[in-house]
Design an enzyme around this catalytic site. Structure first.
Site, PDB file in Angstrom:
ATOM      1  N   ARG A 256       0.864  -1.173   0.000  1.00  6.34           N
ATOM      2  CA  ARG A 256       0.000   0.000   0.000  1.00  6.34           C
ATOM      3  C   ARG A 256       0.906   1.229   0.000  1.00  6.34           C
ATOM      4  NH1 ARG A 256      -2.658   0.841   5.343  1.00  6.34           N
ATOM      5  NH2 ARG A 256      -1.112   2.501   5.458  1.00  6.34           N
ATOM      6  N   HIS A 260      -3.613   4.704   4.773  1.00  6.91           N
ATOM      7  CA  HIS A 260      -4.880   3.959   4.811  1.00  6.91           C
ATOM      8  C   HIS A 260      -5.975   4.770   4.120  1.00  6.91           C
ATOM      9  CE1 HIS A 260      -8.198   1.584   6.253  1.00  6.91           C
ATOM     10  NE2 HIS A 260      -8.717   2.630   6.855  1.00  6.91           N
ATOM     11  N   TYR A 268       4.412   5.590  10.015  1.00  4.36           N
ATOM     12  CA  TYR A 268       4.809   4.298  10.599  1.00  4.36           C
ATOM     13  C   TYR A 268       5.453   3.363   9.577  1.00  4.36           C
ATOM     14  CZ  TYR A 268       0.188   3.722   8.566  1.00  4.36           C
ATOM     15  OH  TYR A 268      -0.869   3.757   7.702  1.00  4.36           O
TER      16      TYR A 268
END
Lengths: 356, 321
Positions: A256, A260, A268
């Site tokens: 990804r 998100h 992170y």
């Protein structure tokens, strides 16, 4: 990760991952990935401009997973599509302007403003939209496959879900049910390394593709950044399903590349990990292959950009839904099953490779 | 017309629809070879085969989720939860997937989920619940709860033919206790209330097993005539029948076997407060199960579930108001 990216890429460029793809198929795969990336990049701008309400989720870097897999599905097959998988909707024939209208909550969107972002499925194209509780749709796809088998039809269902999904009970219930009944379903695990901020090390102790054996069917790890490898893996899984061989779990290893959702800066994720995956970009890889065919890729990009811009313009001209209709449609008056979608792969042409 | 138990009437309705419509299939735990935990589908596998009377893995989320998948490609699944309590494990599929599908995508989900509900025979905290209100609160689901054999068959047939997900609450304590005349052949009972007994002095509004408890409690109530309204359907809720009952009787007792808070009866009471206030001649009185798990030991269970005596007492107090 490969050390010599240039050599690796050139090697991959020379060989199609599937001998079942014609030059036109390989171009179509690239075109659809470009379209997905173009639509999502443009939608991100619309989001920043405040024209996309809520949040925005994309599949940047994962285009090969949905495009390659959906390309292997026939018109009469059925799809339960995840939010990183806009490419599957584009393969099935959802027009770009309806996608933009969907993001913007407009009446012309696929859900007519009732749901947002890629939470949609065009029922007339054989697709069911996801719900946010992943992997619920694994069970819906399993049920479709159950109906196909009960009626003796040569059809297949496919569904996508993420690495986080493997921790939930519905993953187990679907894998088990499909294994017990040997159903014609393809499970595509989109392992993009992170479930929101949680890395896969904290999600599972055993590689998910290995779990398939416990349910009595194959688990196949695939380079999820290679659209032709994805196509080939799903093509084989579908053939197996149609022949009565039961389900397959395909673990598409990918990354990804964005957060998100639009608000997530991904602090992170280690920078070097992103850099490694950037060198394996699925579109770059397919561009190299298609160039070898002598195709003018820049001209193709220009056509895709035009389609994207035309789509945005058309969607911006569409009205917002009428608030007076907000309460309508909770209940159905009639039940009509899903319709067929487009199936652009040449193998579904007049002399179908998978002919019954 | 023949006399059947409530359970036989449910079986009869299922059988009629399976004979008439090859899209109908039954799915559930132990429904096939064993004929169901309560024998509702006894003999079905012999007539319809194992494909249409499907013994499934022990997985309620999967039973509901696969039923949704089968429904959107043209089948008409009827799912049995072995006990209504177990639908908690299928809650997400029912509420988030099935219930919201049509609003979001215009895609109908014609499934029926049968819930054997209710207590009264030491089933304990996990075999006695009445979870209908969970689903009343979830948009897109219809919820019905018959009290008679005739309605059990007719509501089930209507549920199977409905293009929406329908939660069918069949009360276990009525299975073999209630008998009645049941018309032959297929018929649909509309999703609305019925008057179980006429009366003018007071009304008791109930559904499911509590209709019978209410009828018994008010059969001979110091000479008062008591109307008993059987809701039959909770979604849609028959507002007109409820308000008409308030206009007629002006005093209303609402009975639930479910836990009191946010129960179906709470919705009925709220409706009356909003739209029937001017017709009332006393407070709306509720009789229900307190917000306590259903206890196992008979004296404890009886202390929780609404009884004939509790309903009688509530009616007497309200009549005296």
């Amino acid at each position: 990760m490969e050390t010599d990216t240039a050599t690796e890429r050139s090697k991959l460029a020379q060989a199609a991952a599937s001998e079942h793809l014609t030059p036109d198929d390989r171009i179509a795969l690239l075109r659809t990935m470009l379209l997905m990336r173009g639509v999502e990049a443009r939608a991100m701008v619309l989001y920043r401009q405040g024209k996309v309400p809520g949040s925005f989720y994309d599949g940047f870097g994962q285009e090969a997973v949905s495009v390659g897999a959906a390309f292997a599905m026939a018109a009469e097959d059925r799809l339960c599509v995840l939010h990183r998988d806009l490419g599957a909707h584009l393969v099935r024939g959802v027009p770009v302007e309806r996608v933009f209208a969907q993001y913007m909550g407009r009446e012309g969107g696929v859900t007519r403003g009732r749901d947002g972002n890629v939470h949609f499925g065009d029922k007339d194209l054989g697709c069911v939209g996801m719900v946010s509780m992943l992997p619920d749709m694994m069970l819906v796809a399993t049920g479709m496959a159950m109906a196909f088998k009960l009626r003796g039809e040569r059809r297949c269902a496919i569904t996508w879900f993420g690495d986080g999904s493997t921790s939930r009970g519905d993953f187990h219930e679907a894998m088990n049910w499909a294994g017990v009944q040997r159903l014609p379903v393809v499970f595509v695990l989109e392992n993009n390394q992170f479930a929101y901020s949680t890395p896969i090390e904290q999600q599972f102790a055993v590689e998910p593709s290995k779990r398939a054996a416990a349910y009595g069917f194959p688990g196949v790890p695939v380079d999820g950044n290679d659209v032709e490898a994805m196509f080939e893996a799903v093509r084989v899984a579908r053939e197996r399903a149609l022949a009565g061989g039961g389900p397959t779990l395909i673990e598409a290893k990918t990354m990804r590349m964005h957060g998100h959702a639009a608000h997530d800066d991904m602090r992170y994720v280690p920078k070097e990990l992103l850099e490694q995956w950037r060198r394996r970009d699925p579109i770059d890889r397919q561009v190299a292959r298609v160039r070898e065919l002598g195709v003018d890729v820049e001209a193709l990009r220009a056509l895709v950009d035009e389609e994207v811009e035309a789509g945005v313009e058309a969607a911006l001209a569409m009205p917002m839904p009428d608030p007076a209709t907000a309460r309508e449609g909770v209940f159905a008056e009639v039940a009509e099953p899903l319709g067929d979608g487009l199936a652009p792969w040449s193998g579904f042409g007049p002399d179908r490779e998978d002919d019954r | 017309m023949s006399t059947m138990t409530y359970l036989q009437a449910i079986s009869d309705g299922l059988r009629e629809e399976m004979r008439a419509d090859e899209r109908v299939l039954l799915m559930g735990e132990d429904v096939g070879v064993f004929g169901g935990a309560f024998k509702v589908t006894d003999g079905f596998i012999e007539e319809f085969g194992a494909d249409r009377v499907m013994d499934t893995p022990l997985a309620e989320s999967a039973i509901v989720g696969t039923a949704v998948g089968a429904a959107v490609v043209g089948l008409r699944p009827v799912c049995e939860m072995q006990f209504a309590d177990f639908v908690a494990c299928g809650f997400d599929q029912l509420v988030n997937v099935a219930g919201k599908m049509h609003y979001r995508q215009g895609l109908a989900v014609p499934i029926t989920v049968r819930l054997p509900t209710g207590g009264g025979f030491s089933g304990g905290p996990f075999h006695s619940q009445n979870p209908e209100a969970w689903f009343m609160h979830a948009p897109g689901l219809k919820v019905v709860a018959p009290s008679t054999a005739e309605d059990a068959k007719g509501l089930l047939i209507a549920a199977i033919r409905d293009p929406n997900p329908v939660v069918f609450c069949e009360h276990k304590h009525l299975y073999r206790r209630v008998k009645g005349d049941v018309p032959a052949g297929a018929y649909e009972t509309p999703f609305g209330a019925r008057v179980a007994r006429e009366g003018d002095d007071l009304a008791v509004i109930a559904y499911g097993a509590m209709v019978h408890t209410a009828l018994e409690a008010t059969a001979n109530l110091d000479g008062a005539t008591v109307r008993v309204l059987d809701l039959r359907s909770l979604v849609p809720l028959d507002e007109e029948a409820i308000l008409e009952t308030v206009r007629r009787c002006s005093k209303v007792v609402v009975v639930d076997e479910a836990n009191a808070t946010c129960a179906a009866g709470a919705q009925v009471a709220a409706l009356i407060a909003e739209k029937g206030f001017e017709d009332l001649d006393g407070p709306v009185v509720r009789v229900s199960t307190p917000d306590v798990p259903i206890a196992f030991s008979p004296p404890l269970e009886q202390a929780l579930l609404p009884s004939v005596d509790r309903i009688k007492e509530a009616c007497r107090e309200l009549l005296a108001y």
